[in-house]
Design a protein around this motif. Sequence first.
Motif, PDB file in Angstrom:
ATOM      1  N   ILE A  36       0.852  -1.196   0.000  1.00  0.00           N
ATOM      2  CA  ILE A  36       0.000   0.000   0.000  1.00  0.00           C
ATOM      3  C   ILE A  36       0.885   1.243   0.000  1.00  0.00           C
ATOM      4  O   ILE A  36       1.649   1.463   0.951  1.00  0.00           O
ATOM      5  N   PRO A  37       0.817   2.084  -1.034  1.00  0.00           N
ATOM      6  CA  PRO A  37       1.513   3.367  -0.999  1.00  0.00           C
ATOM      7  C   PRO A  37       0.707   4.359  -0.160  1.00  0.00           C
ATOM      8  O   PRO A  37      -0.485   4.144   0.093  1.00  0.00           O
ATOM      9  N   ASN A  38       1.331   5.449   0.261  1.00  0.00           N
ATOM     10  CA  ASN A  38       0.643   6.463   1.076  1.00  0.00           C
ATOM     11  C   ASN A  38      -0.142   5.793   2.209  1.00  0.00           C
ATOM     12  O   ASN A  38      -1.286   6.123   2.504  1.00  0.00           O
ATOM     13  N   ALA A  39       0.532   4.819   2.867  1.00  0.00           N
ATOM     14  CA  ALA A  39      -0.154   3.994   3.859  1.00  0.00           C
ATOM     15  C   ALA A  39      -0.406   4.715   5.175  1.00  0.00           C
ATOM     16  O   ALA A  39      -1.139   4.208   6.025  1.00  0.00           O
ATOM     17  N   GLY A  40       0.193   5.897   5.356  1.00  0.00           N
ATOM     18  CA  GLY A  40      -0.088   6.678   6.560  1.00  0.00           C
ATOM     19  C   GLY A  40      -1.386   7.439   6.496  1.00  0.00           C
ATOM     20  O   GLY A  40      -1.851   7.973   7.508  1.00  0.00           O
ATOM     21  N   GLY A  41      -1.973   7.502   5.302  1.00  0.00           N
ATOM     22  CA  GLY A  41      -3.297   8.088   5.145  1.00  0.00           C
ATOM     23  C   GLY A  41      -3.367   9.592   5.173  1.00  0.00           C
ATOM     24  O   GLY A  41      -4.455  10.172   5.221  1.00  0.00           O
ATOM     25  N   LEU A  42      -2.229  10.278   5.114  1.00  0.00           N
ATOM     26  CA  LEU A  42      -2.214  11.739   5.151  1.00  0.00           C
ATOM     27  C   LEU A  42      -2.039  12.283   3.742  1.00  0.00           C
ATOM     28  O   LEU A  42      -1.092  11.924   3.032  1.00  0.00           O
ATOM     29  N   ALA A  43      -2.952  13.148   3.316  1.00  0.00           N
ATOM     30  CA  ALA A  43      -2.838  13.757   1.999  1.00  0.00           C
ATOM     31  C   ALA A  43      -1.643  14.710   1.970  1.00  0.00           C
ATOM     32  O   ALA A  43      -1.393  15.430   2.931  1.00  0.00           O
ATOM     33  N   ASN A  44      -0.903  14.675   0.875  1.00  0.00           N
ATOM     34  CA  ASN A  44       0.263  15.540   0.698  1.00  0.00           C
ATOM     35  C   ASN A  44       1.209  15.478   1.901  1.00  0.00           C
ATOM     36  O   ASN A  44       1.524  16.494   2.534  1.00  0.00           O
ATOM     37  N   PRO A  45       1.686  14.290   2.230  1.00  0.00           N
ATOM     38  CA  PRO A  45       2.531  14.144   3.432  1.00  0.00           C
ATOM     39  C   PRO A  45       3.879  14.825   3.266  1.00  0.00           C
ATOM     40  O   PRO A  45       4.476  14.806   2.190  1.00  0.00           O
ATOM     41  N   PRO A  46       4.379  15.457   4.332  1.00  0.00           N
ATOM     42  CA  PRO A  46       5.706  16.068   4.265  1.00  0.00           C
ATOM     43  C   PRO A  46       6.784  14.992   4.227  1.00  0.00           C
ATOM     44  O   PRO A  46       6.707  13.999   4.950  1.00  0.00           O
ATOM     45  N   ALA A  47       7.766  15.174   3.380  1.00  0.00           N
ATOM     46  CA  ALA A  47       8.813  14.167   3.216  1.00  0.00           C
ATOM     47  C   ALA A  47       9.646  14.033   4.473  1.00  0.00           C
ATOM     48  O   ALA A  47       9.966  15.015   5.145  1.00  0.00           O
TER      49      ALA A  47
END
Length: 332
Positions: free
Chosen positions: A90-101
């Motif tokens: 699952i990509p973006n698995a933290g569920g936060l839109a536009n996550p800070p790198a």
Amino acid sequence: MPRPFTIAAALVAPLALHAAAPAQQGGARVERLEPALDALIAPGATVERVATGFSFTEGPLWHDGRLWFSDVSGDVLRAVDASGRVEELIPNAGGLANPPAGKSIGPNGLVPDRDGSVLMAQMGARRIVRVGADRHITPVIADYRGQRLNSPNDLVFAADGALWFTDPPFGLYNGMDRDPAKQLPYNAVFRYAGGTLTPVITDLKLPNGIGFSPDWRTLYVTDYGPPGTIYAYTVGRGGALSGKRVLIAFPAGDAGGADGLKVDRRGNIWATGPGGIRVISPAGKVLGQIVLPEVAANLAFGGDGHTLYITASTSVYRLKTRVAGVLPRFAR
């Protein structure tokens, strides 16, 4: 989990996920401090690096014949098989839109549920979600009495089916406890049973790893630190806790802190701490240490229970054990 640290660019750039040769890794070794360790780890056992090239590995879970694990700052849920082949689940698995790198916003702890799905802590979205067989994500727990959780970290089911989890502020990346987005007045250990969420421990600074003794009568919780402490509690009816006591207070010095932990079938606690993994008797005696060249964040027993997998910074390691680990309540 600790906050991800800066790793030399040579270790992670370019990002290349690959299996490592099944041989003892430089700097990785087992240190025997007490003769009793020989019954748990065979003398001469080697620590292997299974795969590497990640950002910050966490939350290992042996599930359906593979090790699932989180890449916290990489924001990806992955799986690796015994040969070292890695798959992105699952990509973006933290569920936060536009996550800070580079922040602690990805997935973290994983635990199987009774229906074969997996519950996953999402640090970015500050909730616990269900990952179905089709990898579809469904929210499960996101708030306590209308106040958002901090950033759920590690999870475990008890014998009665209640879900316990830690909720430190690592995912609040604008200052943790000082982050304006923080809503709860504490960093709790929660118990979820019968649709009711209850904060059962509220006096720890950074609650992190969590696990039960094989007879379910003792709860172990780490307070990260660094260097950190592991506390033991007596578990009573309905999850009531009493008799808080220190199992071990880690010495300062080496990198890392009190993070994830697991328990074997003889009741020994295998816990991350400064310098690697401590193997600790139920009485609090350190029997030995697994020293690693990277900071260890968490660990899990896999397969038939005789293989210990360790998530450590950019890599996943493993070690064969003589003693079997306690597998999750609903493992399959």
